[in-house]
Design a protein around this motif. Structure first.
Motif, PDB file in Angstrom:
ATOM      1  N   ARG A 199     -70.354  54.634 122.931  1.00 35.33           N
ATOM      2  CA  ARG A 199     -70.704  54.670 121.502  1.00 35.33           C
ATOM      3  C   ARG A 199     -69.993  53.574 120.721  1.00 35.33           C
ATOM      4  N   ARG A 200     -68.935  52.973 121.296  1.00 40.86           N
ATOM      5  CA  ARG A 200     -68.229  51.884 120.620  1.00 40.86           C
ATOM      6  C   ARG A 200     -68.918  50.538 120.827  1.00 40.86           C
ATOM      7  N   ALA A 201     -69.435  50.311 122.039  1.00 41.89           N
ATOM      8  CA  ALA A 201     -70.034  49.008 122.322  1.00 41.89           C
ATOM      9  C   ALA A 201     -70.798  49.067 123.647  1.00 41.89           C
ATOM     10  N   ALA A 202     -71.614  48.063 123.869  1.00 40.41           N
ATOM     11  CA  ALA A 202     -72.373  47.979 125.113  1.00 40.41           C
ATOM     12  C   ALA A 202     -71.551  47.341 126.224  1.00 40.41           C
ATOM     13  N   VAL A 203     -70.388  46.828 125.885  1.00 37.95           N
ATOM     14  CA  VAL A 203     -69.518  46.169 126.855  1.00 37.95           C
ATOM     15  C   VAL A 203     -68.144  46.838 126.826  1.00 37.95           C
ATOM     16  N   THR A 204     -67.265  46.433 127.731  1.00 43.81           N
ATOM     17  CA  THR A 204     -65.908  46.962 127.746  1.00 43.81           C
ATOM     18  C   THR A 204     -65.191  46.557 126.464  1.00 43.81           C
ATOM     19  N   VAL A 205     -64.498  47.515 125.862  1.00 42.85           N
ATOM     20  CA  VAL A 205     -63.818  47.273 124.596  1.00 42.85           C
ATOM     21  C   VAL A 205     -62.346  47.646 124.731  1.00 42.85           C
ATOM     22  N   VAL A 206     -61.480  46.769 124.242  1.00 48.49           N
ATOM     23  CA  VAL A 206     -60.063  47.073 124.117  1.00 48.49           C
ATOM     24  C   VAL A 206     -59.721  46.894 122.652  1.00 48.49           C
ATOM     25  N   ILE A 225     -59.476  40.124 112.516  1.00 45.17           N
ATOM     26  CA  ILE A 225     -58.193  39.439 112.673  1.00 45.17           C
ATOM     27  C   ILE A 225     -57.709  38.895 111.341  1.00 45.17           C
ATOM     28  N   ALA A 226     -58.657  38.577 110.471  1.00 47.00           N
ATOM     29  CA  ALA A 226     -58.299  37.979 109.184  1.00 47.00           C
ATOM     30  C   ALA A 226     -57.834  38.998 108.170  1.00 47.00           C
ATOM     31  N   LEU A 230     -47.326  37.082 110.709  1.00 49.51           N
ATOM     32  CA  LEU A 230     -48.710  37.221 111.152  1.00 49.51           C
ATOM     33  C   LEU A 230     -49.670  36.601 110.151  1.00 49.51           C
ATOM     34  N   ASN A 231     -49.360  36.769 108.881  1.00 44.69           N
ATOM     35  CA  ASN A 231     -50.189  36.175 107.837  1.00 44.69           C
ATOM     36  C   ASN A 231     -50.257  34.664 107.998  1.00 44.69           C
ATOM     37  N   GLU A 232     -49.146  34.059 108.388  1.00 45.49           N
ATOM     38  CA  GLU A 232     -49.080  32.607 108.538  1.00 45.49           C
ATOM     39  C   GLU A 232     -49.928  32.095 109.704  1.00 45.49           C
ATOM     40  N   ILE A 233     -50.096  32.897 110.739  1.00 37.34           N
ATOM     41  CA  ILE A 233     -50.818  32.419 111.922  1.00 37.34           C
ATOM     42  C   ILE A 233     -52.230  32.985 112.063  1.00 37.34           C
ATOM     43  N   THR A 234     -52.705  33.705 111.056  1.00 39.20           N
ATOM     44  CA  THR A 234     -54.045  34.295 111.125  1.00 39.20           C
ATOM     45  C   THR A 234     -55.113  33.249 111.434  1.00 39.20           C
ATOM     46  N   GLY A 235     -55.074  32.123 110.764  1.00 37.46           N
ATOM     47  CA  GLY A 235     -56.058  31.062 111.006  1.00 37.46           C
ATOM     48  C   GLY A 235     -56.001  30.552 112.433  1.00 37.46           C
ATOM     49  N   GLN A 236     -54.794  30.406 112.960  1.00 33.08           N
ATOM     50  CA  GLN A 236     -54.638  29.949 114.339  1.00 33.08           C
ATOM     51  C   GLN A 236     -55.193  30.965 115.329  1.00 33.08           C
ATOM     52  N   LEU A 237     -54.962  32.253 115.059  1.00 30.27           N
ATOM     53  CA  LEU A 237     -55.507  33.288 115.932  1.00 30.27           C
ATOM     54  C   LEU A 237     -57.028  33.241 115.959  1.00 30.27           C
ATOM     55  N   ARG A 238     -57.630  33.128 114.782  1.00 30.14           N
ATOM     56  CA  ARG A 238     -59.098  33.080 114.715  1.00 30.14           C
ATOM     57  C   ARG A 238     -59.642  31.863 115.430  1.00 30.14           C
ATOM     58  N   GLN A 239     -58.893  30.762 115.399  1.00 30.68           N
ATOM     59  CA  GLN A 239     -59.357  29.521 116.016  1.00 30.68           C
ATOM     60  C   GLN A 239     -59.176  29.543 117.540  1.00 30.68           C
ATOM     61  N   HIS A 240     -58.049  30.016 118.018  1.00 31.01           N
ATOM     62  CA  HIS A 240     -57.717  29.891 119.429  1.00 31.01           C
ATOM     63  C   HIS A 240     -57.966  31.136 120.282  1.00 31.01           C
ATOM     64  N   LEU A 241     -58.017  32.311 119.674  1.00 33.08           N
ATOM     65  CA  LEU A 241     -58.155  33.539 120.446  1.00 33.08           C
ATOM     66  C   LEU A 241     -59.440  33.620 121.271  1.00 33.08           C
ATOM     67  N   VAL A 246     -64.888  37.690 122.255  1.00 33.65           N
ATOM     68  CA  VAL A 246     -64.742  38.323 120.947  1.00 33.65           C
ATOM     69  C   VAL A 246     -65.740  37.650 120.012  1.00 33.65           C
ATOM     70  N   ASP A 247     -66.534  38.456 119.352  1.00 36.88           N
ATOM     71  CA  ASP A 247     -67.557  37.937 118.462  1.00 36.88           C
ATOM     72  C   ASP A 247     -67.336  38.496 117.067  1.00 36.88           C
ATOM     73  N   GLU A 248     -67.975  37.889 116.080  1.00 35.16           N
ATOM     74  CA  GLU A 248     -68.021  38.476 114.752  1.00 35.16           C
ATOM     75  C   GLU A 248     -68.815  39.776 114.875  1.00 35.16           C
ATOM     76  N   PRO A 249     -68.473  40.860 114.227  1.00 33.24           N
ATOM     77  CA  PRO A 249     -67.460  40.999 113.185  1.00 33.24           C
ATOM     78  C   PRO A 249     -66.058  41.296 113.717  1.00 33.24           C
TER      79      PRO A 249
END
Length: 73
Positions: free
Chosen positions: A14-21, A65-66, A35-46, A57-60
């Motif tokens: 019910r959470r997703a069609a794929v494995t979810v962590v 992370i933001a 964490l606030n300082e590196i949020t942009g880096q996480l979104r870019q590199h994760l 990892v896809d939107e949403p």
């Protein structure tokens, strides 16, 4: 940082069609600010980093992370 909740489900479910962590973390003291300082880096590199492990990892999900972390006294 304290782990508040950890959920791992195999898809389809019910959470997703794929494995979810999913992890909910609680930042303490200055951790929230850091964490606030590196949020942009996480979104870019994760996504690429996860892809090396066969994960994606896809939107949403990436948008979550933001969310501004909140310090807990």
């Amino acid at each position: 940082m304290r782990v508040i909740e950890f959920v791992s489900t195999m898809g389809p479910s019910r959470r997703a069609a794929v494995t979810v962590v999913e992890m909910v973390l609680q930042a303490e003291g200055t951790e929230a600010g850091q964490l606030n300082e590196i949020t942009g880096q996480l979104r870019q590199h994760l996504p690429a980093r996860l892809a090396t492990s066969g994960l994606s990892v896809d939107e949403p999900y990436l948008a979550a992370i933001a969310q501004r972390p909140t310090a807990v006294a």
